[in-house]
Design a protein around this motif. Structure first.
Motif, PDB file in Angstrom:
ATOM      1  N   VAL A  37       0.805  -1.226   0.000  1.00  7.22           N
ATOM      2  CA  VAL A  37       0.000   0.000   0.000  1.00  7.22           C
ATOM      3  C   VAL A  37       0.836   1.274   0.000  1.00  7.22           C
ATOM      4  O   VAL A  37       0.279   2.371   0.061  1.00  7.22           O
ATOM      5  CB  VAL A  37      -1.001   0.019   1.183  1.00  7.22           C
ATOM      6  CG1 VAL A  37      -1.954  -1.168   1.091  1.00  7.22           C
ATOM      7  CG2 VAL A  37      -0.293   0.063   2.515  1.00  7.22           C
ATOM      8  N   TYR A  40      -0.169   3.977  -2.447  1.00  8.70           N
ATOM      9  CA  TYR A  40      -1.435   4.607  -2.074  1.00  8.70           C
ATOM     10  C   TYR A  40      -1.234   5.582  -0.911  1.00  8.70           C
ATOM     11  O   TYR A  40      -1.759   6.697  -0.930  1.00  8.70           O
ATOM     12  CB  TYR A  40      -2.465   3.554  -1.655  1.00  8.70           C
ATOM     13  CG  TYR A  40      -2.879   2.625  -2.752  1.00  8.70           C
ATOM     14  CD1 TYR A  40      -3.740   3.030  -3.761  1.00  8.70           C
ATOM     15  CD2 TYR A  40      -2.429   1.309  -2.775  1.00  8.70           C
ATOM     16  CE1 TYR A  40      -4.149   2.166  -4.771  1.00  8.70           C
ATOM     17  CE2 TYR A  40      -2.826   0.431  -3.775  1.00  8.70           C
ATOM     18  CZ  TYR A  40      -3.676   0.866  -4.763  1.00  8.70           C
ATOM     19  OH  TYR A  40      -4.071   0.010  -5.751  1.00  8.70           O
ATOM     20  N   GLY A  43       0.764   8.528  -2.101  1.00 11.81           N
ATOM     21  CA  GLY A  43      -0.094   9.287  -3.015  1.00 11.81           C
ATOM     22  C   GLY A  43      -1.152  10.082  -2.273  1.00 11.81           C
ATOM     23  O   GLY A  43      -1.407  11.250  -2.588  1.00 11.81           O
ATOM     24  N   GLY A  44      -1.769   9.474  -1.267  1.00 11.67           N
ATOM     25  CA  GLY A  44      -2.794  10.167  -0.480  1.00 11.67           C
ATOM     26  C   GLY A  44      -2.225  11.343   0.293  1.00 11.67           C
ATOM     27  O   GLY A  44      -2.823  12.428   0.329  1.00 11.67           O
ATOM     28  N   ALA A  73     -10.449  10.395  -3.035  1.00 16.30           N
ATOM     29  CA  ALA A  73      -9.223   9.631  -3.287  1.00 16.30           C
ATOM     30  C   ALA A  73      -8.273   9.721  -2.096  1.00 16.30           C
ATOM     31  O   ALA A  73      -7.697   8.706  -1.679  1.00 16.30           O
ATOM     32  CB  ALA A  73      -8.535  10.141  -4.556  1.00 16.30           C
ATOM     33  N   GLU A  77      -7.216   6.470  -0.047  1.00 21.75           N
ATOM     34  CA  GLU A  77      -5.805   6.086  -0.086  1.00 21.75           C
ATOM     35  C   GLU A  77      -5.186   6.032   1.311  1.00 21.75           C
ATOM     36  O   GLU A  77      -4.452   5.084   1.632  1.00 21.75           O
ATOM     37  CB  GLU A  77      -5.012   7.044  -0.975  1.00 21.75           C
ATOM     38  CG  GLU A  77      -5.267   6.806  -2.445  1.00 21.75           C
ATOM     39  CD  GLU A  77      -4.481   7.726  -3.358  1.00 21.75           C
ATOM     40  OE1 GLU A  77      -4.159   7.292  -4.470  1.00 21.75           O
ATOM     41  OE2 GLU A  77      -4.188   8.877  -2.965  1.00 21.75           O
ATOM     42  N   SER A  81      -5.055   2.373   3.291  1.00 26.58           N
ATOM     43  CA  SER A  81      -3.675   1.952   3.559  1.00 26.58           C
ATOM     44  C   SER A  81      -3.482   1.639   5.034  1.00 26.58           C
ATOM     45  O   SER A  81      -2.859   0.627   5.393  1.00 26.58           O
ATOM     46  CB  SER A  81      -2.692   3.048   3.135  1.00 26.58           C
ATOM     47  OG  SER A  81      -2.731   3.235   1.742  1.00 26.58           O
ATOM     48  N   LEU A  97      -9.413   0.480  -1.637  1.00 27.03           N
ATOM     49  CA  LEU A  97      -8.271   0.693  -2.525  1.00 27.03           C
ATOM     50  C   LEU A  97      -8.473  -0.006  -3.866  1.00 27.03           C
ATOM     51  O   LEU A  97      -8.121   0.535  -4.917  1.00 27.03           O
ATOM     52  CB  LEU A  97      -6.980   0.212  -1.860  1.00 27.03           C
ATOM     53  CG  LEU A  97      -6.516   1.018  -0.643  1.00 27.03           C
ATOM     54  CD1 LEU A  97      -5.348   0.316   0.045  1.00 27.03           C
ATOM     55  CD2 LEU A  97      -6.163   2.435  -1.034  1.00 27.03           C
ATOM     56  N   THR A 101      -8.687   1.811  -7.419  1.00 27.89           N
ATOM     57  CA  THR A 101      -7.793   1.363  -8.481  1.00 27.89           C
ATOM     58  C   THR A 101      -8.576   0.993  -9.733  1.00 27.89           C
ATOM     59  O   THR A 101      -8.146   1.283 -10.854  1.00 27.89           O
ATOM     60  CB  THR A 101      -6.951   0.173  -7.986  1.00 27.89           C
ATOM     61  OG1 THR A 101      -6.244   0.576  -6.808  1.00 27.89           O
ATOM     62  CG2 THR A 101      -5.964  -0.294  -9.040  1.00 27.89           C
TER      63      THR A 101
END
Length: 151
Positions: A37, A40, A43-44, A73, A77, A81, A97, A101
Motif C-alpha cells: 500500500v 497509495y 499518493g494520499g 481519493a 488512499e 492503507s 483501494l 484502483t
C-alpha cells in the motif's frame, strides 16, 4: 487434489524450508502490507499536501467536481492503507483501494481509445492496476484466513 489458488502448498510444507521459515516471521507480512500500500499512502499524503494539484488531476481525467473526487481519493488512499498496514478492517480498506484502483484503470488507462505508444503505455498500466487489485484481494483473503486460524 490441490485446488488452484489455495494456500495448501505453503501449509503442506511443499515450499523450501528457508521460504517457509521466512514467511513464518511475524515481520514479513507486516512489511509486505506496508510495501503493497506504500504507493497509495504516499499518493494520499501527497494529494493532501498539494490539494490544488490533486483537484487538477481529477479534473484532467474528467472527474467533476474535482475537489470531491480528490477528497475521496485522499480519504480512501490514506484510510485504506492504514487498515491494511494495521491489519484491521482489511476487507474494507483493501476493498476501497481496489475500487479506487478499478476507477483509475478505467479513467486513466483507457487503452481502447488510444493508438501506438500511448496505447502500449496505457495497456501496461491497466494490467499493472489489475495486478494490484488481485494483490489486495489476496491480502484480504490472507488476513481473514489468519483471523480464522487464531479465532
Amino acid at each position: 487434489m490441490r485446488m488452484l489458488g489455495s494456500l495448501e502448498p505453503l501449509r503442506a510444507g511443499n515450499s523450501p524450508s528457508w521460504v517457509a521459515a521466512l514467511l513464518r516471521q511475524p515481520w514479513v507480512m507486516a512489511l509486505v502490507r506496508v510495501c503493497l500500500v506504500s504507493a497509495y499512502l504516499i499518493g494520499g499524503i501527497t494529494k493532501l499536501v498539494h490539494f490544488d494539484a490533486a483537484v487538477a488531476e481529477q479534473t484532467h481525467f474528467g472527474l467533476h467536481p474535482g475537489w470531491l473526487w480528490a477528497a475521496l481519493a485522499i480519504f480512501v488512499e490514506i484510510a485504506g492503507s492504514l487498515c491494511a498496514i494495521f491489519n484491521t478492517f482489511v476487507w474494507l480498506g483493501a476493498g476501497g483501494l481496489a475500487a479506487l484502483t478499478f476507477v483509475a484503470m478505467l479513467v486513466a488507462n483507457d487503452f481502447w481509445h488510444l493508438q501506438g505508444t500511448a496505447r502500449f503505455i496505457a495497456l501496461n498500466g491497466f494490467f499493472e492496476h489489475l495486478g494490484l487489485i488481485a494483490a489486495l484481494v489476496m491480502l484480504t483473503y490472507l488476513s481473514s484466513s489468519e483471523q480464522r486460524s487464531r479465532g
